[in-house]
Scaffold this motif. Structure first.
Motif, short mmCIF file in Angstrom:
data_model
loop_
_atom_site.label_atom_id
_atom_site.label_comp_id
_atom_site.label_asym_id
_atom_site.label_seq_id
_atom_site.Cartn_x
_atom_site.Cartn_y
_atom_site.Cartn_z
N ALA C 116 -37.50 16.19 -70.63
CA ALA C 116 -37.26 16.53 -69.22
C ALA C 116 -36.99 18.01 -69.04
O ALA C 116 -36.88 18.49 -67.91
CB ALA C 116 -36.10 15.70 -68.67
N ALA C 117 -36.88 18.75 -70.15
CA ALA C 117 -36.48 20.16 -70.05
C ALA C 117 -37.51 21.02 -69.34
O ALA C 117 -37.21 22.13 -68.92
CB ALA C 117 -36.18 20.72 -71.44
N GLY C 124 -35.39 16.31 -63.47
CA GLY C 124 -35.34 15.79 -64.82
C GLY C 124 -34.41 14.60 -64.91
O GLY C 124 -34.73 13.60 -65.55
N ARG C 125 -33.27 14.70 -64.27
CA ARG C 125 -32.31 13.60 -64.28
C ARG C 125 -32.93 12.34 -63.69
O ARG C 125 -32.76 11.25 -64.20
CB ARG C 125 -31.06 14.03 -63.50
CG ARG C 125 -29.77 13.57 -64.14
CD ARG C 125 -28.60 14.41 -63.66
NE ARG C 125 -28.56 15.72 -64.32
CZ ARG C 125 -28.01 16.81 -63.77
NH1 ARG C 125 -27.50 16.74 -62.54
NH2 ARG C 125 -27.98 17.94 -64.42
N ARG C 126 -33.69 12.53 -62.60
CA ARG C 126 -34.30 11.36 -61.95
C ARG C 126 -35.35 10.70 -62.84
O ARG C 126 -35.38 9.48 -62.97
CB ARG C 126 -34.91 11.77 -60.60
CG ARG C 126 -33.95 11.48 -59.43
CD ARG C 126 -34.58 11.81 -58.10
NE ARG C 126 -34.55 13.25 -57.83
CZ ARG C 126 -35.61 13.97 -57.49
NH1 ARG C 126 -36.79 13.38 -57.36
NH2 ARG C 126 -35.50 15.26 -57.27
N THR C 127 -36.19 11.52 -63.47
CA THR C 127 -37.22 10.88 -64.31
C THR C 127 -36.57 10.20 -65.51
O THR C 127 -37.03 9.15 -65.95
CB THR C 127 -38.27 11.90 -64.83
OG1 THR C 127 -37.61 12.92 -65.55
CG2 THR C 127 -39.09 12.48 -63.72
N LEU C 163 -42.91 10.64 -70.71
CA LEU C 163 -42.78 10.33 -69.29
C LEU C 163 -41.69 11.16 -68.62
O LEU C 163 -41.77 11.46 -67.43
CB LEU C 163 -42.48 8.84 -69.10
CG LEU C 163 -43.66 7.91 -69.44
CD1 LEU C 163 -43.20 6.47 -69.44
CD2 LEU C 163 -44.79 8.12 -68.44
N ALA C 164 -40.66 11.52 -69.40
CA ALA C 164 -39.53 12.26 -68.83
C ALA C 164 -39.96 13.60 -68.27
O ALA C 164 -39.27 14.19 -67.44
CB ALA C 164 -38.45 12.45 -69.88
N SER C 165 -41.12 14.11 -68.72
CA SER C 165 -41.57 15.39 -68.18
C SER C 165 -42.39 15.18 -66.91
O SER C 165 -43.00 16.13 -66.41
CB SER C 165 -42.39 16.13 -69.23
OG SER C 165 -43.59 15.43 -69.48
N SER C 166 -42.42 13.96 -66.43
CA SER C 166 -43.12 13.63 -65.20
C SER C 166 -44.56 14.13 -65.21
O SER C 166 -44.99 14.90 -64.35
CB SER C 166 -42.36 14.21 -64.01
OG SER C 166 -42.96 13.81 -62.81
N PRO C 167 -45.34 13.68 -66.19
CA PRO C 167 -46.70 14.21 -66.35
C PRO C 167 -47.69 13.57 -65.38
O PRO C 167 -47.44 12.50 -64.85
CB PRO C 167 -47.05 13.80 -67.78
CG PRO C 167 -46.27 12.55 -68.02
CD PRO C 167 -45.02 12.64 -67.18
#
Lengths: 369, 288, 256
Positions: C116-117, C124-127, C163-167
């Motif tokens: 998420a960084a 980032g917190r939301r994903t 997924l945490a990087s919202s790709p």
């Protein structure tokens, strides 16, 4: 990985030049080597006097020390470049060689040549001991074990020096063969030249034999070499013993040549110099060690000569150069090493070889598998 | 006597620990075994000379100058020497740091001359006596500041986002780039931090001794310190530094100053034989 | 043979040729596209060039000694042909690499944090919350070191980190490698959910052709560095060619 070995062997085969050219080349080289000391001693060539700068400010004693360093550099290249065992402890074997030569000469009254043999034997034995960690650790950890061995040997040397000699150093006996004393630059040159050439040929020839190929195979891929039935452990110890024996020989010769050696000489920087030499010259080939040693030992004289020359011109810069010669030399060396590492990882030998081959009309050695 | 040696050993060991910590940060991030760490420490001392003597800066600005200078130096080293060599074999990576140390030494001697200098920074310098131990305030200050720096680094490493990315990069290069980490920045930051930690150590050492390039030899003691502690381990580097400091003081106090090396390097050899991954490191590394 | 693709193209590969060290071509003239919201599979036997294709798209070729000789790779409107991998990730390509490559010495939470960084903190917190919602198992193991988890959990974590990087698109390389079939099926079962919740398209490289064809809409079959078959997954699954040359081999291999 194993391609590397094949490529190397193919390269060795294709290196052979046409026979006549080889004979002529060797003859010319020999003639130059035989005449060189007289040129340097009498500062003239065929009776024509040369200025200091025409001789690049090089004296016979630098050439003699270079011959000794070649043995040291080639033996380190054998260990590190050919067998892949990185060592920062090479100074330790120099120290050991000079200590054993001095001790056997003084306490056991052994003659000069016998002390050289004793130094080699001691070097080989110490090499086995120093190689033991390679059975247990590798890579960086092995490098550190050689660092530890460096400090331990230098400590022992210092203890020996303070116990039997004095702070100024260990006095080494005269180099006498029978009643013949090697006491001049030219005598030393003709004594050192065959020893250096023989040592290099010996190390080079072992690489052509079965065991030498095993050494190269071990460097390229230790596991594969072991799987091919090579006893990697024994081989490592043998390589270490062999290389250390020659390093100790070089140490002993250097001690006799300088006639007085002290523990402080064998600093970590001393060992590092040899690593720098094989990097500048080229890793993994005998020629690399030779070229590296020549460049490393003669360049300071040349640079200092040039600095002296510049002084005759005007300007503060020249006197600045002159006042800081050792620093300038170190700065240039450090930069050369860094540049070679980044831009020419095969060293000077690496880019000389294709040129040489092209000139002779031989096959290019790169890209053949 | 014993408590005196232990006190000065721990104080010196704290400085070694700081320098060793800088070494470990660099090693973890870029896998470079930095033989120039001792020289980086010396650079710290000469930054202090420049700021304090040549520029005449007041003490707080001197500190800032040293830190900024060391940071820039570390970043420059990374981009000029380490990155171009990217991921080569062990020997070139070691040798480039040795070349770096030769270059730095030459540059320092060209600028400042080879002779040792005296530098007095406004640090506490008195001595008080506790029982039979003479406690020098400079030693105490060095130890306290070293521990503060180490603490600060650990908090940064464990708690901040940059620290997290640094740990991730150390864990795996390919995984790091595939997670979008700009590895170059992280590595440059690691070199900056490693150089700064060494520089702080250098400032204290040059207060205990004269300022000279020969301080490098003391800085080199960071190497056995990190190996004894465990190459990859942050607490290992600090404890290894303390241990080396203690051994040094006890050996030179009870036996002779020359005996120092033997009492540091023989245990190093033993540790390489018995526990190559160091006293506090993890087992998987470096074994045959 | 190109199937009609009504979606806007998210990833497009055109005429891609790759070789290692200037030797023979490993990929020659690959054309491929992934539309918005699509799940696309790449199939092929060992040595067909799947891994090389993935490396080329993710920017890792150089690291492995390969080079793109011709062709273009675009993600959305950005030409990513020779960009660094970290830049490509930042343009919206999430990566689930072969062999999972989680950060073993970091906790689950920290692994996701790294993913998420690339986003602003709040987003980032939301994903990350969405990832935990998708894989409750990861939420349970938040503070555990990733290296101590089972292979299946590590695979979930690798997927979660991507997924945490919202790709916009994620690349999933050999997800089933070394995992029990049941776990693999569980993870694949989540793919349609992932698409609907994260709005992510997917490009899947998979040895197990049946699984990949089940979950994907379209598929490409690689053989010796070329696309030999492409189309709707259902058509590819029934094609005689793949039965002979690929599924057949697979079936034999799994019996042996």
């Amino acid at each position: 990985m194993s391609n590397g070995v094949t490529a190397y062997l193919v390269r060795l085969r294709h290196n052979a030049l046409p026979t006549t050219l080889r004979v002529i080349g060797v003859a010319v080289l020999l003639a130059i080597l035989l005449y060189l000391p007289y040129v340097l001693q009498f500062r003239s060539i065929f009776g024509v006097r040369l200025s200091n700068m025409q001789l690049l400010n090089i004296g016979l004693s630098q050439v003699n020390l270079t011959l000794i360093s070649i043995i040291g550099a080639v033996s380190l290249n054998y260990l590190t470049g050919c067998a892949g065992l990185v060592s920062v402890g090479h100074a330790a074997f120099f120290a050991l060689g000079s200590m054993v030569a001095a001790a056997t000469g003084m306490h056991l009254k052994l003659p000069f040549l016998a002390t050289l043999v004793a130094a080699m034997l001691a070097g080989a034995m110490a090499g086995v001991v120093a190689g033991l960690p390679s059975l247990r650790v590798r890579g960086l950890y092995f490098v550190l074990s050689t660092l530890a061995i460096h400090f331990i040997v230098v400590f022992v040397f210092a203890e020996y020096q303070y116990a039997f000699h004095d702070v100024t150093g260990v006095a080494v006996g005269d180099a006498k063969i029978g009643s013949f004393e090697i006491d001049s630059g030219i005598k030393w040159y003709f004594f050192l030249l065959p020893i250096t050439v023989l040592s290099c040929l010996l190390m080079r020839n072992t690489l052509f034999h079965r065991e030498g190929r095993a050494v190269l195979a071990m460097r390229d891929n230790e596991l594969a070499a072991a799987a091919a039935g090579i006893d990697v452990r024994i081989l490592k110890l043998k390589v270490f013993a062999f290389s250390s024996a020659f390093a100790s020989l070089a140490g002993a010769l250097q001690a006799y040549y300088l006639s007085n050696v002290a523990a402080e000489m064998y600093s970590l920087n001393f060992a590092i110099q040899f690593i720098a030499i094989i990097i500048v010259g080229g890793m993994g080939t005998i020629g690399g060690g030779v070229i590296g040693a020549i460049v490393w030992l003669l360049l300071p004289s040349i640079l200092m000569g040039a600095a002296t020359e510049v002084k005759s011109g005007p300007g503060d810069f020249a006197s600045f150069l002159l006042a800081h010669r050792p620093q300038i030399v170190n700065l240039i060396f450090g930069s050369i090493v860094a540049l070679i590492l980044i831009f020419a990882p095969h060293g000077i030998a690496g880019f000389l070889r294709p040129l040489w081959q092209r000139m002779i009309g031989g096959l290019p050695w790169r890209g053949r598998t | 006597m014993l408590s005196q040696f232990i006190f000065s050993g721990l104080a010196l060991g704290s400085i070694y620990g700081l320098v060793a910590l800088g070494f470990t940060v660099i090693y973890k991030a870029t896998q470079v075994f930095n033989f120039a760490q001792g020289m980086l420490m010396v650079c710290g001392a000469y930054f202090a000379v420049t700021a304090s003597i040549h520029l005449g800066l007041p003490f707080p600005l001197t500190i800032a100058f040293i830190l900024v200078g060391a940071g820039i130096l570390g970043i420059a080293i990374y981009f000029l020497l380490i990155k171009p060599l990217g991921g080569q074999a062990l020997l070139p990576m070691i040798m480039i740091t040795i070349a770096l140390s030769i270059i730095l030494r030459a540059v320092i001697e060209l600028i400042y001359g080879g002779a040792p200098l005296t530098l007095r920074l406004p640090l506490p310098s008195g001595v008080f006596v506790l029982g039979d131990v003479r406690i020098s305030q400079l030693h105490v200050t060095a130890a306290v500041v070293s521990w503060l720096c180490m603490l600060l680094f650990i908090v940064f490493f464990r708690r901040s986002r940059a620290g997290l990315l640094m740990r991730a990069t150390a864990d795996g290069y390919e995984a790091a780039v595939l997670s979008g980490i700009r590895v170059d920045r992280i590595n440059a930051a690691a070199w900056a931090i490693g150089t700064m930690l060494a520089a702080i150590g250098g400032v204290f050492l040059c207060q205990l001794q004269l300022v000279s390039v020969e301080l490098e030899n003391i800085g080199l003691l960071a190497l056995p310190a990190v190996v004894i502690g465990g190459l990859q381990s942050v607490p290992g580097a600090i404890l290894g530094g303390l241990l080396v400091g203690l051994i040094e003081q006890l050996a030179s106090g009870y036996i002779s100053p020359k005996a120092r090396d033997i009492f540091i390097y023989v245990p190093l050899l033993l540790i390489l034989f018995i526990r190559p991954w160091g006293l506090f490191g993890q087992k998987e590394l470096g074994r045959v | 043979m190109m199937s009609p693709c009504n979606h806007e193209s998210l990833l497009s590969v055109a005429g891609l040729s790759v070789s290692y060290g200037g030797k023979a071509l490993v990929l020659s003239g690959i054309d491929l596209s992934v539309g918005k919201g699509e799940i696309v599979a790449i199939l092929g036997a060992n040595g067909a060039g799947k891994t090389t294709l993935i490396r080329a798209i993710s920017g890792l070729l150089k690291l492995h000694g390969g080079a793109i000789l011709a062709g273009q790779i675009k993600i959305g409107a950005d030409d990513t042909t020779r960009l660094a991998p970290e830049t490509i990730v930042r343009l919206g390509l999430g990566q689930v690499p072969e062999g999972r490559l989680v950060f073993k010495n970091l906790t689950v939470e920290e692994n996701l944090d790294v993913g998420a960084a690339v986003l602003p903190r709040e987003k980032g917190r939301r994903t990350m919350a969405a990832v935990y919602h998708l894989f409750p198992r990861l939420a349970e193991r938040r503070t555990q070191l990733a290296g101590l988890m089972s292979g299946g959990e590590q695979q979930m974590l690798a997927l979660g980190r991507a997924l945490a990087s919202s790709p916009r698109l994620i690349l999933v390389d050999e997800l089933s490698l070394g995992l029990a079939p049941l776990i693999v099926r569980d993870i694949y079962a989540q793919f349609k959910t992932i698409r609907s919740e994260f709005g992510t398209s997917m490009l899947i490289v998979e040895q197990n052709a049946r699984l990949a064809l089940d979950v994907s809409e379209r598929a490409y079959v690689l053989e010796r560095g070329e696309v030999v078959l492409s189309g709707l997954s259902a058509d590819v699954a029934t094609s005689a060619r793949i039965h002979e040359s690929y599924l057949g081999v697979q079936a034999e291999a799994s019996h042996g």
